[in-house]
Design a protein around this motif. Structure first.
Motif, PDB file in Angstrom:
ATOM      1  N   GLY A   1      -3.221  -2.495   7.975  1.00 47.71           N
ATOM      2  CA  GLY A   1      -3.782  -2.987   7.262  1.00 47.71           C
ATOM      3  C   GLY A   1      -5.484  -3.138   7.310  1.00 47.71           C
ATOM      4  O   GLY A   1      -5.989  -3.944   6.628  1.00 47.71           O
ATOM      5  N   ARG A  60     -11.061 -10.550   6.439  1.00 43.60           N
ATOM      6  CA  ARG A  60     -11.519  -9.057   6.239  1.00 43.60           C
ATOM      7  C   ARG A  60     -11.041  -9.037   4.798  1.00 43.60           C
ATOM      8  O   ARG A  60     -11.323  -7.920   4.267  1.00 43.60           O
ATOM      9  N   ARG A  85      -7.124   0.833  17.562  1.00 46.32           N
ATOM     10  CA  ARG A  85      -8.780   0.969  16.654  1.00 46.32           C
ATOM     11  C   ARG A  85      -9.044   2.695  16.431  1.00 46.32           C
ATOM     12  O   ARG A  85      -9.656   3.344  15.698  1.00 46.32           O
ATOM     13  N   ARG A 129       5.395  -5.553  13.356  1.00 50.70           N
ATOM     14  CA  ARG A 129       4.083  -5.490  13.246  1.00 50.70           C
ATOM     15  C   ARG A 129       3.345  -6.170  14.045  1.00 50.70           C
ATOM     16  O   ARG A 129       3.866  -7.775  14.897  1.00 50.70           O
ATOM     17  N   ASP A 185      -0.483   5.150   9.483  1.00 48.84           N
ATOM     18  CA  ASP A 185       0.157   4.651  10.452  1.00 48.84           C
ATOM     19  C   ASP A 185       1.677   5.756  10.195  1.00 48.84           C
ATOM     20  O   ASP A 185       1.678   5.993  11.772  1.00 48.84           O
ATOM     21  N   LYS A 213       0.906  -0.968  -0.006  1.00 52.17           N
ATOM     22  CA  LYS A 213      -0.293   0.241  -0.245  1.00 52.17           C
ATOM     23  C   LYS A 213       0.715   1.103  -0.075  1.00 52.17           C
ATOM     24  O   LYS A 213       0.147   2.164  -0.814  1.00 52.17           O
TER      25      LYS A 213
HETATM   26  C1  S3P Z   1      -2.369  -3.024  11.146  1.00 51.79           C
HETATM   27  C2  S3P Z   1      -1.816  -3.155  10.118  1.00 51.79           C
HETATM   28  C3  S3P Z   1      -0.440  -2.697   9.829  1.00 51.79           C
HETATM   29  C4  S3P Z   1      -1.377  -1.536  11.109  1.00 51.79           C
HETATM   30  C5  S3P Z   1      -1.434  -2.316  12.346  1.00 51.79           C
HETATM   31  C6  S3P Z   1      -2.420  -2.497  12.861  1.00 51.79           C
HETATM   32  C7  S3P Z   1      -3.325  -4.773  10.653  1.00 51.79           C
HETATM   33  O1  S3P Z   1      -0.318  -1.294   9.138  1.00 51.79           O
HETATM   34  O2  S3P Z   1      -2.716  -1.213  11.345  1.00 51.79           O
HETATM   35  O3  S3P Z   1      -0.117  -2.761  12.815  1.00 51.79           O
HETATM   36  O4  S3P Z   1      -4.309  -4.245  11.700  1.00 51.79           O
HETATM   37  O5  S3P Z   1      -3.239  -4.896   9.821  1.00 51.79           O
HETATM   38  P1  S3P Z   1       0.524  -2.392   8.052  1.00 51.79           P
HETATM   39  O6  S3P Z   1      -0.636  -3.015   7.207  1.00 51.79           O
HETATM   40  O7  S3P Z   1       0.691  -0.510   7.021  1.00 51.79           O
HETATM   41  O8  S3P Z   1       1.220  -2.725   7.863  1.00 51.79           O
END
Ligand code: S3P
Length: 175
Positions: A81, A145, A58, A122, A34, A15
């Motif tokens: 994500g 998802r 969240r 992550r 992020d 992304k």
């Molecule tokens: C998350 C993805 C992460 C980040 C967090 C949670 C998720 O972003 O927002 O760790 O719930 O999939 P990336 O998709 O940029 O790794």
């Protein structure tokens, strides 16, 4: 590209890379959600998860998503994500005018290979020690998802496509 765009997809789907490339090519302003959260909170994402928990994450993710969606000077937004998969986040995106959502779809094996190298930062996957454990986690998580991801306006199958090719495909579809 007359519409603003928001890029969504699983962790490791590219992304941020695609958003940055689009921003460079169109000279339009891009923000990574992020990065924005980390800057605003003055904490890294793993630190936020560790000290304040996922529910807190969240909650602020929604607030910062709303700020970015409301700022029409930001033409390209790359999400986390999980962003479209919680609360009313997807609804917020869908009801923003003049905005197209793009899902970068990546096969399970590719995600597993990429994320196995990059799981350290992550928090949702950093504890999964073996590649098999990681693949099993992603399979189930991606299945849950996908319901949200597939509601994007445009779905791009990215397998074996270069960053240039994916970027061109998005630009062509959004013309
Ligand atoms: C998350 C993805 C992460 C980040 C967090 C949670 C998720 O972003 O927002 O760790 O719930 O999939 P990336 O998709 O940029 O790794």
């Amino acid at each position: 590209m007359t519409k603003r765009i928001v890029i969504l997809g699983y962790m490791g789907s590219g992304k941020s890379t695609i958003a940055e490339k689009l921003s460079k090519e169109t000279t339009k302003k891009m923000v990574d959600l992020d990065d924005y959260i980390e800057k605003k909170e003055k904490l890294s994402i793993p630190q936020i998860f560790k000290t304040k928990g996922e529910i807190y994450f969240r909650k602020i993710e929604r607030a910062y998503l709303k700020e970015l969606l409301d700022d029409s000077t930001i033409a390209i937004i790359s999400l986390g994500g999980g962003t479209p998969c919680y609360g009313d986040h997807l609804e917020l995106i869908q009801k923003t005018e003049n905005l197209a959502s793009v899902y970068l779809s990546v096969p399970l094996k590719t995600l597993t290979d990429r994320l196995y190298q990059e799981k350290k930062n992550r928090p949702l996957i950093s504890h999964l020690d073996t590649k098999e454990m990681l693949e099993d986690f992603i399979r189930k998580h991606l299945f849950e998802r996908s319901f949200y991801y597939n509601q994007a306006d445009i779905v791009i199958q990215t397998e074996s496509k270069s960053v240039d090719k994916i970027t061109d495909e998005i630009k062509t579809k959004l013309l």
